[in-house]
Design an enzyme around this catalytic site. Structure first.
Site, mmCIF file in Angstrom:
data_model
loop_
_atom_site.group_PDB
_atom_site.id
_atom_site.type_symbol
_atom_site.label_atom_id
_atom_site.label_comp_id
_atom_site.label_asym_id
_atom_site.label_seq_id
_atom_site.Cartn_x
_atom_site.Cartn_y
_atom_site.Cartn_z
ATOM 1 N N GLY A 145 0.792 -1.248 0.057
ATOM 2 C CA GLY A 145 0.041 -0.021 0.041
ATOM 3 C C GLY A 145 0.606 1.168 -0.010
ATOM 4 O O GLY A 145 2.233 1.195 -0.113
ATOM 5 N N ASN A 146 0.094 2.271 0.195
ATOM 6 C CA ASN A 146 0.966 3.736 0.283
ATOM 7 C C ASN A 146 0.322 4.583 1.386
ATOM 8 O O ASN A 146 -0.670 3.962 2.094
ATOM 9 C CB ASN A 146 1.216 4.434 -1.030
ATOM 10 C CG ASN A 146 -0.110 4.668 -1.513
ATOM 11 O OD1 ASN A 146 -0.732 5.555 -0.995
ATOM 12 N ND2 ASN A 146 -0.606 4.169 -2.701
ATOM 13 N N HIS A 147 1.266 5.634 1.670
ATOM 14 C CA HIS A 147 0.547 6.525 2.832
ATOM 15 C C HIS A 147 -0.479 7.517 2.629
ATOM 16 O O HIS A 147 -0.908 8.149 3.424
ATOM 17 C CB HIS A 147 1.673 7.346 3.433
ATOM 18 C CG HIS A 147 2.857 6.537 4.037
ATOM 19 N ND1 HIS A 147 2.913 5.547 4.876
ATOM 20 C CD2 HIS A 147 4.217 6.510 3.688
ATOM 21 C CE1 HIS A 147 3.550 5.359 5.257
ATOM 22 N NE2 HIS A 147 4.762 5.729 4.544
#
Ligand code: CTP
Length: 403
Positions: free
Chosen positions: A208-210
């Site tokens: 995923g990412n932030h």
């Protein structure tokens, strides 16, 4: 224009409070419903009786009614209003708003209010120009509040300068323009993506990412407020989207986002891709949890479809396509290249270098670059204020497309 609109007015201690009964009269004449909160100090300048007579509603100062013990809920008042106007706002109240000092009903209501807030400072010229007042005003703007600038003129102190509360007619114009804007995009369908995507590795793990989704949700809210019908395709986020004009489709992976966008694309006149879509995904998710072994683990990743690029290739002439760019090096050059290669009308360049901008923050700093090569860099602002700038820019691009 103001028929049925619910306007909450907060009055603080300033001699210019004498203008507010006139404003209330004008608003009521226009068909607005007006509720009023005044600070204790404001009652020294204008009487609650005058205001309750003109508004036809009780005027609030205290959290409790001392006679019957009933509670005046600041949350209810804030939720009731379509717009909250704080006028006149004194230097003290500016400071309390900035610092969240909720020692009276007015400031507590301000902190709880979800509606747009307009504030009209009024004070002596030197107080107005003091760096602390100016910095408080800038902070309130950064928080997404709207400033109604004081006029220059003769002041109660006998001095002349900036600090006079705007005349009631001018405040009425500002509020009318606010509601006018709310109808500007009626009948327009907007497709917005927001948040991250999660690419599944196995039943318990993902890449995923932030991205928090805050920027995309703020844009969705700004368009919904302007009357547009918003289709929001959202990756996994923890954001509320309480607006009747917003319809959410929740997705998890880049593939699901692509599919959902495809289904909604045709109807949309404006497409804004604010999501942080994964560029790579595991070929397929393991059906069982991958067990730890002694050796290294190599994951082979495959590119996802660049959704934005594929829309750029097939978009209709009248559709406006907006992309985002998050760059760490050669920011402007890379953003301009994306604008060209993905056939966009507008690109929003996010700065990760700026303190307070980017993932998870409530503020952002952007540069908008349009297809005509115009470039504008904005100061650090609340994501709601950035969303308003993006909306204004898209409106002007729509105008010159239709011209
Ligand atoms: N985007 C998309 N589909 C993808 C990847 C990105 O639609 N698979 C969109 C994003 O929503 C954003 C824009 O493309 O509007 C820019 O994404 P970004 O990751 O900054 O750019 P890339 O084109 O992926 O290039 P790079 O990662 O090399 O900077």
């Amino acid at each position: 224009m103001l028929q049925g609109k619910k306007i909450l007015i907060g009055i603080t201690g300033s001699i210019s409070a004498y203008k507010i009964p006139l404003l209330v009269r004008l608003l009521v004449k226009e068909g607005a419903e007006v509720s009023i909160i005044m600070t204790q100090m404001a009652r020294e300048f204008v009487t609650p009786l005058t205001l309750s007579t003109l508004s036809g509603k009780p005027v609030y100062t205290d959290f409790f009614d001392k006679d019957d013990g009933s509670w005046h809920s600041h949350v209810d008042l804030g939720n009731w209003a379509d717009v909250f106007l704080i006028a006149p706002v004194s230097a003290t109240s500016l400071g309390k708003m900035v610092n969240g000092i909720a020692d009276n009903l007015l400031i507590a209501t301000y902190l709880a209010a979800k509606c747009p807030v307009y504030f009209a400072p009024a004070m002596d010229v030197d107080m107005f120009h003091h760096p602390s007042t100016q910095s408080n005003i800038q902070t309130l703007i950064k928080y997404g509040n709207h400033l109604i600038e004081p006029e220059v003129g003769e002041l109660a102190s006998g001095l002349t300068g900036a600090g006079r509360l705007q005349e009631p007619e001018n405040i009425l114009k500002v509020l009318s323009a606010h509601f006018e804007k709310k109808k500007a995009l009626k009948g327009i369908n907007v497709l917005i993506t927001a948040g991250p995507t999660y690419e599944s590795i196995d039943p318990v793990r993902f890449i995923g990412n932030h991205s928090s989704g805050k920027m995309g949700y703020a844009i969705a809210h700004a368009f919904a407020e302007a009357g547009a019908a918003v289709e929001l395709i959202s990756g996994p986020v923890n954001q509320p989207a309480n607006h009747s004009n917003i319809h959410i489709t929740a997705v998890v992976s880049a593939k699901e986002m692509e599919k959902a966008v495809d289904q909604k694309l045709d109807k949309a006149q404006i497409i804004i891709m604010a999501a942080a879509v994964a560029d790579y995904t595991p070929e397929k998710s393991a059906t069982k949890k991958i067990k730890k072994k002694g050796d290294d683990l190599t994951l082979k990743l495959f590119p996802t479809t660049d959704i934005l690029k594929s829309i750029g290739e097939k978009k209709r002439k009248e559709q406006i396509l907006v992309g985002f760019a998050l760059e760490t090096d050669d920011e402007l050059q890379n953003a301009k290249k994306k604008l060209r290669t993905k056939n966009l009308d507008l690109i929003v360049l996010n700065s990760l270098k700026e303190k307070g901008a980017g993932f998870g923050f409530d503020t952002n700093k952007v540069t908008l670059i349009d297809r005509n090569g115009n470039e504008e860099t904005f100061p650090l602002k609340s994501k709601n204020a950035v969303a308003a700038d993006i909306l204004d820019k898209i409106q002007s691009l729509r105008k010159d497309k239709n011209a």
